[in-house]
Design an enzyme around this catalytic site. Structure first.
Site, PDB file in Angstrom:
ATOM      1  N   LYS A   1      -7.222  -5.263   2.180  1.00  0.00           N
ATOM      2  CA  LYS A   1      -6.411  -6.170   3.008  1.00  0.00           C
ATOM      3  C   LYS A   1      -6.168  -5.558   4.387  1.00  0.00           C
ATOM      4  O   LYS A   1      -6.011  -4.343   4.524  1.00  0.00           O
ATOM      5  CB  LYS A   1      -5.089  -6.445   2.284  1.00  0.00           C
ATOM      6  CG  LYS A   1      -4.176  -7.464   2.934  1.00  0.00           C
ATOM      7  CD  LYS A   1      -2.976  -7.706   2.027  1.00  0.00           C
ATOM      8  CE  LYS A   1      -1.917  -8.578   2.676  1.00  0.00           C
ATOM      9  NZ  LYS A   1      -0.748  -8.782   1.797  1.00  0.00           N
TER      10      LYS A   1
ATOM     11  N   SER B   1       0.653 -13.350   1.278  1.00  0.00           N
ATOM     12  CA  SER B   1      -0.127 -12.982   2.447  1.00  0.00           C
ATOM     13  C   SER B   1      -1.526 -12.472   2.124  1.00  0.00           C
ATOM     14  O   SER B   1      -2.369 -12.394   3.006  1.00  0.00           O
ATOM     15  CB  SER B   1       0.627 -11.923   3.254  1.00  0.00           C
ATOM     16  OG  SER B   1       0.811 -10.739   2.515  1.00  0.00           O
TER      17      SER B   1
ATOM     18  N   SER C   1       3.244 -11.587  -2.424  1.00  0.00           N
ATOM     19  CA  SER C   1       1.925 -11.719  -1.815  1.00  0.00           C
ATOM     20  C   SER C   1       0.757 -11.250  -2.658  1.00  0.00           C
ATOM     21  O   SER C   1      -0.390 -11.396  -2.254  1.00  0.00           O
ATOM     22  CB  SER C   1       1.902 -10.989  -0.470  1.00  0.00           C
ATOM     23  OG  SER C   1       2.803 -11.586   0.428  1.00  0.00           O
TER      24      SER C   1
END
Length: 468
Positions: free
Chosen positions: A80, A155, A179
């Site tokens: 990420k 996210s 997330s």
């Protein structure tokens, strides 16, 4: 709308990460073949899903030629884009400053890469991870592979979309308000937010007054998630937590499980409620003792306090942007949600100390609940994934916050308490979209959640996007 996926007759086939390791060890595939298949799949689905923040395909090819050590050596993955990887920029879901490469790996990236996973690049996320949907005004929206008109959640949106679409079997995610679990629910994946301190954090996350962020992964199978935590624990173990160990199947213990469909704010949507009650019935069939819980044990001020704490994190980033990100940082390029949170914190600074103190005490309430129950079952989200645009971060701030609180109603509690929670894809909506069921447990009881997840996966096999 038709689903988007890349499953097919190539080296990756239908393999999960554990299956890929087994195929590599048998000599049925090579690391280079897996890398090329993952690259081709990513190139196939990314134009529709927009999950990729940065491609490092040549770097992945070079690693595949010499996979090195680590249990997952040669298995393709993503990391990420809020995690430092040496030589790559970390843009945190925004374009508000000029990209510059990180000089060294962050603590988590060092551990993650040490498992042998071969990263093809970095995945898209909502700006600074503040929204539960990734819809950046210039970088675009990350779309749900089950229905690209819907959000992939956030996210960790890019990781969720690309794993669900079959580009890679497993990818990094982290969770500061849901997330890991939100994109797991939206995309039909397994997503465990581990106990606080289970895995290393980036320095900025470790400095928070309440350490709400936890690193983890998104996967399509329980065994992939369990194997990742086993390998992570070999590389980096927290002596203050009970070890997870090598969880390879269901546990024998029958659990005391509480169930509620009412979130901190409201009752869930009817089909989400129905799916949760069906899951509760399945748990009873499997021999567990299930009791209805009227509501979660949180005070009325929890939502306001959490939003204010969330706002403090935004203010810290926005007000120190030039120092953190360099002289090119331009706050005018931030979305309305980031700027609105910043303003909210600035207007309410006098309330922050009490809000943080109240949040820190929340675990007393959940700890009392876990004296009565081993696990708490809720929906992961109060409704199915909304259409792209519903959580537009350039809308009016008050609208965004109201819609976020309404949808992301269950997940933030575990970030405040530090207790583990896992989302499992045990249901689907009438529209065919995944609906995640969330199971929370006491601090340190991650292994119990994985054992329960194995049992549920066997009893109610997860829907596969490639099966239509």
């Amino acid at each position: 709308m038709a689903s988007v996926h890349a499953f097919g007759d190539d080296a990756l086939s239908d393999l999960d990460a554990v299956g890929a390791v087994q195929a590599l060890r048998r000599g049925a595939v090579s690391a280079a073949e897996l890398a090329e298949a993952a690259i081709a799949r990513t190139e196939r689905v990314n134009p529709d899903l927009n999950g990729l923040a940065l491609a490092t395909f040549d770097r992945a090819r070079a690693q595949a030629a010499d996979p090195g050590a680590g249990h997952f050596a040669g298995v393709p993955s993503f990391i990420k884009d809020n995690t430092d990887v040496a030589g790559l920029p970390t843009m945190q879901g925004t374009d508000a400053w000029a990209p510059t490469p990180a000089p060294v790996h962050g603590d988590f990236a060092r551990m993650f890469l040490g498992t042998g996973l071969n990263i093809l690049g970095k995945t898209q996320m909502s700006e600074f991870g503040f929204s539960a949907a990734c819809e950046h005004p210039r970088l675009g929206a990350v779309r749900n592979p089950w229905d690209p008109s819907r959000t992939a959640g956030a996210s960790s949106s890019g990781s969720g979309a690309l794993v669900a679409a079959g580009a890679v079997p497993i990818a990094h995610a982290n969770d500061g308000g849901g997330s890991i679990r939100i994109p797991a629910s939206c995309n039909g994946l397994v997503g465990l937010k581990p106990s606080r301190g289970r895995l290393p954090l980036e320095a900025a996350h470790a400095e928070m007054p309440i350490k709400i962020v936890a690193n983890g992964v998104l996967s399509r199978s329980v065994r992939d998630t369990a194997a990742f935590y086993r390998e992570a624990e070999i590389a980096w173990a927290n002596p203050k937590l009970p070890p997870i160990g090598d969880i390879t199947g269901p546990g024998r213990r029958r659990l005391r499980i509480a169930v509620t469909t009412r979130s901190i704010r409201r009752e869930s949507a009817p089909e989400v409620c129905a799916a949760t009650l069906r899951t509760a019935a399945l748990l009873e069939e499997l021999g567990h003792h299930v009791e209805q819980l009227d509501e979660l044990p949180v005070p009325d001020n929890f939502v306001d306090d959490f939003v204010l704490y969330w706002s403090l994190l935004s203010m810290a980033l926005v007000r120190s942007g030039r120092r953190r990100f360099g002289p090119s940082f331009d706050p005018a390029r931030l979305d309305n949600l980031s700027r609105g949170l910043d303003r909210h914190a600035a207007r309410n600074l006098h309330r922050l100390p009490l809000a943080i103190a109240r949040l820190a005490l929340t675990r007393r309430r959940t700890a009392a609940l876990y004296h009565r129950f081993d696990v708490v079952l809720t929906p992961t989200l109060a409704d199915q994934p909304p259409a792209v645009g519903h959580l537009d971060p350039m809308a009016d701030y008050a609208q965004i916050i109201d819609r976020l609180i309404d949808w992301v109603a269950f997940t933030p509690l575990h970030n405040i308490t530090g207790e583990p929670a896992i989302s499992l894809p045990l249901a689907r909506s009438a529209a065919g979209l995944p609906i995640g069921m969330m199971f929370g447990a006491p601090l340190g009881a991650d292994a119990s959640l994985l054992e329960l997840a194995y049992q549920l996966e066997a009893a109610a096999p997860f829907a596969r996007i490639q099966d239509g």
